[in-house]
Motif scaffolding. Structure first.
Motif, PDB file in Angstrom:
ATOM      1  N   CYS A  52       0.831  -1.202   0.000  1.00  0.00           N
ATOM      2  CA  CYS A  52       0.000   0.000   0.000  1.00  0.00           C
ATOM      3  C   CYS A  52       0.871   1.261   0.000  1.00  0.00           C
ATOM      4  O   CYS A  52       0.587   2.221  -0.700  1.00  0.00           O
ATOM      5  CB  CYS A  52      -0.922  -0.021   1.213  1.00  0.00           C
ATOM      6  N   TYR A  53       1.916   1.243   0.799  1.00  0.00           N
ATOM      7  CA  TYR A  53       2.807   2.394   0.902  1.00  0.00           C
ATOM      8  C   TYR A  53       4.247   1.912   0.816  1.00  0.00           C
ATOM      9  O   TYR A  53       4.556   0.770   1.171  1.00  0.00           O
ATOM     10  CB  TYR A  53       2.574   3.122   2.245  1.00  0.00           C
ATOM     11  N   PRO A  54       5.167   2.771   0.350  1.00  0.00           N
ATOM     12  CA  PRO A  54       4.932   4.142  -0.128  1.00  0.00           C
ATOM     13  C   PRO A  54       4.507   4.124  -1.595  1.00  0.00           C
ATOM     14  O   PRO A  54       5.042   3.354  -2.379  1.00  0.00           O
ATOM     15  CB  PRO A  54       6.308   4.788   0.023  1.00  0.00           C
ATOM     16  N   PRO A  55       3.560   4.952  -1.998  1.00  0.00           N
ATOM     17  CA  PRO A  55       3.037   4.918  -3.362  1.00  0.00           C
ATOM     18  C   PRO A  55       3.832   5.740  -4.371  1.00  0.00           C
ATOM     19  O   PRO A  55       3.520   5.708  -5.551  1.00  0.00           O
ATOM     20  CB  PRO A  55       1.632   5.509  -3.188  1.00  0.00           C
ATOM     21  N   GLU A  56       4.869   6.477  -3.909  1.00  0.00           N
ATOM     22  CA  GLU A  56       5.521   7.438  -4.798  1.00  0.00           C
ATOM     23  C   GLU A  56       6.101   6.779  -6.047  1.00  0.00           C
ATOM     24  O   GLU A  56       6.002   7.314  -7.145  1.00  0.00           O
ATOM     25  CB  GLU A  56       6.633   8.180  -4.040  1.00  0.00           C
ATOM     26  N   ARG A  57       6.712   5.592  -5.877  1.00  0.00           N
ATOM     27  CA  ARG A  57       7.373   4.960  -7.028  1.00  0.00           C
ATOM     28  C   ARG A  57       6.733   3.602  -7.350  1.00  0.00           C
ATOM     29  O   ARG A  57       7.351   2.756  -7.990  1.00  0.00           O
ATOM     30  CB  ARG A  57       8.856   4.775  -6.717  1.00  0.00           C
ATOM     31  N   LEU A  58       5.504   3.417  -6.903  1.00  0.00           N
ATOM     32  CA  LEU A  58       4.881   2.114  -7.019  1.00  0.00           C
ATOM     33  C   LEU A  58       4.732   1.677  -8.475  1.00  0.00           C
ATOM     34  O   LEU A  58       5.087   0.558  -8.851  1.00  0.00           O
ATOM     35  CB  LEU A  58       3.517   2.145  -6.328  1.00  0.00           C
ATOM     36  N   TRP A  59       4.216   2.551  -9.307  1.00  0.00           N
ATOM     37  CA  TRP A  59       4.009   2.182 -10.709  1.00  0.00           C
ATOM     38  C   TRP A  59       5.327   1.991 -11.446  1.00  0.00           C
ATOM     39  O   TRP A  59       5.409   1.191 -12.378  1.00  0.00           O
ATOM     40  CB  TRP A  59       3.140   3.229 -11.407  1.00  0.00           C
ATOM     41  N   TYR A  60       6.334   2.696 -11.030  1.00  0.00           N
ATOM     42  CA  TYR A  60       7.651   2.482 -11.625  1.00  0.00           C
ATOM     43  C   TYR A  60       8.106   1.050 -11.371  1.00  0.00           C
ATOM     44  O   TYR A  60       8.652   0.385 -12.260  1.00  0.00           O
ATOM     45  CB  TYR A  60       8.647   3.480 -11.029  1.00  0.00           C
ATOM     46  N   TYR A  61       7.866   0.547 -10.164  1.00  0.00           N
ATOM     47  CA  TYR A  61       8.229  -0.827  -9.844  1.00  0.00           C
ATOM     48  C   TYR A  61       7.370  -1.824 -10.614  1.00  0.00           C
ATOM     49  O   TYR A  61       7.872  -2.841 -11.099  1.00  0.00           O
ATOM     50  CB  TYR A  61       8.085  -1.058  -8.335  1.00  0.00           C
ATOM     51  N   ILE A  62       6.085  -1.534 -10.738  1.00  0.00           N
ATOM     52  CA  ILE A  62       5.200  -2.437 -11.469  1.00  0.00           C
ATOM     53  C   ILE A  62       5.623  -2.559 -12.922  1.00  0.00           C
ATOM     54  O   ILE A  62       5.765  -3.665 -13.472  1.00  0.00           O
ATOM     55  CB  ILE A  62       3.743  -1.952 -11.368  1.00  0.00           C
ATOM     56  N   LEU A  63       5.852  -1.423 -13.557  1.00  0.00           N
ATOM     57  CA  LEU A  63       6.220  -1.442 -14.979  1.00  0.00           C
ATOM     58  C   LEU A  63       7.597  -2.050 -15.190  1.00  0.00           C
ATOM     59  O   LEU A  63       7.849  -2.705 -16.202  1.00  0.00           O
ATOM     60  CB  LEU A  63       6.165  -0.021 -15.541  1.00  0.00           C
ATOM     61  N   THR A  64       8.499  -1.852 -14.237  1.00  0.00           N
ATOM     62  CA  THR A  64       9.812  -2.489 -14.336  1.00  0.00           C
ATOM     63  C   THR A  64       9.678  -4.001 -14.233  1.00  0.00           C
ATOM     64  O   THR A  64      10.334  -4.749 -14.966  1.00  0.00           O
ATOM     65  CB  THR A  64      10.747  -1.970 -13.235  1.00  0.00           C
ATOM     66  N   ALA A  65       8.823  -4.484 -13.321  1.00  0.00           N
ATOM     67  CA  ALA A  65       8.612  -5.931 -13.180  1.00  0.00           C
ATOM     68  C   ALA A  65       8.074  -6.525 -14.479  1.00  0.00           C
ATOM     69  O   ALA A  65       8.531  -7.589 -14.917  1.00  0.00           O
ATOM     70  CB  ALA A  65       7.644  -6.205 -12.033  1.00  0.00           C
ATOM     71  N   LEU A  66       7.126  -5.845 -15.108  1.00  0.00           N
ATOM     72  CA  LEU A  66       6.568  -6.359 -16.363  1.00  0.00           C
ATOM     73  C   LEU A  66       7.618  -6.409 -17.466  1.00  0.00           C
ATOM     74  O   LEU A  66       7.602  -7.299 -18.319  1.00  0.00           O
ATOM     75  CB  LEU A  66       5.383  -5.494 -16.800  1.00  0.00           C
TER      76      LEU A  66
END
Length: 452
Positions: A325-339
């Motif tokens: 849930c937190y921290p959300p600041e770079r969350l999507w960066y991590y998601i897109l990197t994983a993909l």
């Protein structure tokens, strides 16, 4: 006589069909079991499919159930799922003798041979004592013959009951106790390994012996054939985490593992990296639960997912990522990197992310960062069937949740290539849910009615 026999067979078949429709209605099944012996046998087949027991020594506990099965062996052929619920942490409640008598031991696991239909075994909040039934402390591994196949074995908060000194309980799980427990089985389709703590106890002969040397002195059973592993060891520090995964590495076969689910916490990355690296080509399903990993912003995305072994899973078909849930600041960066780290063999992708107030803006910032602003490379995934994003609100819905959800959904649709947008992309809200605790089995339903 022939017609009578055929009629009897037909009647039994009709009874089975009727009671099959009542398989999840325990109240009706209990009533039907009092009608006649035919109804009783068919009703108990469903009533005893899922048995839940409370503790080891109690009127509704394991030893009471063992006694009943020994007196009526046919009931052992009905039990397919057995759940044993302990009393949680018993530290300080009982003295040494009482703790030993209340602990799960080898005799209890040998009893499983009297349940030939058993396929699923769940152990919750129990104390395990390898030496409970052998006061001389003789090792078990040379004596026990592994039982048959289990579809599922769950070890949830199963801790050791042994004392470090009289009147003083060791505060960790003995690695040898866990190994002794696993030695009773030869093949487990799904192993759920969730322990509160994990340590190797120093030997009394040489307390200064190094951790690595103490680990080598453990007695390991023959390698288990495990098809699916759900790993959630306690990772308060990297030493315990590495120890838990190293034990699993030595206990589980290398080529048999096809599905791996890990709940990653700080200190787990190196241990998971080594474990997955040895089994990467055989892993077809990889579930990565990072919901308890609160230090995403402190760790580089490329380094994180390189260590988690995505590149080594060269035959991966299903990938699931659950984010914190937190921290959300770079969350999507991590998601897109994983993909971006996934192999082209992947067929199904599912991402479950918490929809916080800053999530839409963080997605936009991620798209403007070092990674591509689109997922065009997924056009080169020839077998891709599903790309699913589940957006979960951490505290339930609120007034602005629909707005955040629609904004993220629009941005995700823009990132996915048009050729795949309608074919594989799915974005939907996700509600939190909790599985209900099964109703414990009432021992009274096992007692045969005098009228029958």
């Amino acid at each position: 006589m022939k017609g009578s026999a055929e009629g009897s067979i037909l009647f039994n078949e009709l009874v089975d069909i009727v009671l099959d429709h009542l398989h999840d209605d325990r109240r009706s099944l209990k009533a039907c079991s009092l009608v006649s012996q035919t109804f009783r046998n068919s009703s108990q087949y469903h009533l005893l499919e899922n048995v839940a027991l409370t503790g080891v020594k109690s009127s509704r506990g394991l030893e009471a159930f063992m006694t009943f099965v020994e007196r009526s062996p046919r009931f052992g052929h009905y039990v397919r799922t057995l759940r044993i619920f302990g009393e949680g942490s018993w530290f300080g409640k009982y003295d040494t003798a009482e703790t030993r008598s209340l602990s799960l031991g080898p005799t209890h696991l040998r009893f499983l041979s009297q349940l030939p239909a058993l396929r699923r075994l769940f152990l919750f909040e129990l104390l395990w004592d390898s030496h409970r039934d052998s006061p001389a402390g003789q090792p078990l591994l040379g004596q026990e013959q592994p039982s048959g196949t289990l579809e599922k074995l769950v070890l949830h908060h199963v801790t050791s009951s042994r004392f470090q000194q009289p009147g003083e309980i060791h505060h960790g799980v003995y690695a040898q106790d866990v190994l002794d427990l696993l030695s009773f089985f030869s093949q487990i389709k799904t192993l759920n390994f969730s322990t509160p703590r994990f340590e190797v106890d120093p030997t009394p002969e040489d307390p200064s012996l190094r951790l690595e040397d103490r680990f080598l002195q453990l007695r390991f059973p023959p390698r288990l054939r495990v098809q699916k592993l759900v790993a959630d060891p306690d990772a308060l520090d990297s030493v315990r985490s590495a120890m838990a995964y190293t034990l699993l590495d030595r206990a589980c076969g290398v080529k048999s593992l096809h599905s791996f689910r890990a709940k990653v916490k700080p200190g787990d990355l190196d241990a998971v990296s080594h474990f997955v690296g040895l089994r990467g080509p055989s892993i077809l399903t990889y579930h990565l639960d990072m919901s308890a990993y609160f230090t995403l912003s402190r760790q580089g995305a490329n380094e994180t997912f390189s260590l988690l072994g995505l590149a080594s899973c060269t035959n991966l078909e299903t990938f699931e990522l659950r984010t914190p849930c937190y921290p959300p600041e770079r969350l999507w960066y991590y998601i897109l990197t994983a993909l971006s780290k996934l192999p082209t063999t992947v067929r199904r992708i599912k991402v479950c992310a918490y929809l916080t107030s800053t999530l839409p803006s963080s997605l936009e910032e991620a798209c403007q960062g070092a990674i591509s602003t689109s997922l065009d490379y997924m056009e080169h995934f020839p077998q891709l069937e599903s790309l699913e994003f589940l957006l979960r609100h951490p505290y339930g819905s609120d007034a602005v949740y629909p707005y955040r959800y629609q904004k993220c959904k629009t941005m995700l649709r823009q990132m996915v290539p048009e050729a795949l947008r309608e074919k594989v992309l799915r974005v939907s809200p996700c509600e939190c849910f909790v599985d209900p605790t099964p109703e414990p089995l009432c021992m009274s339903i096992l007692t045969q009615s005098p009228a029958l």
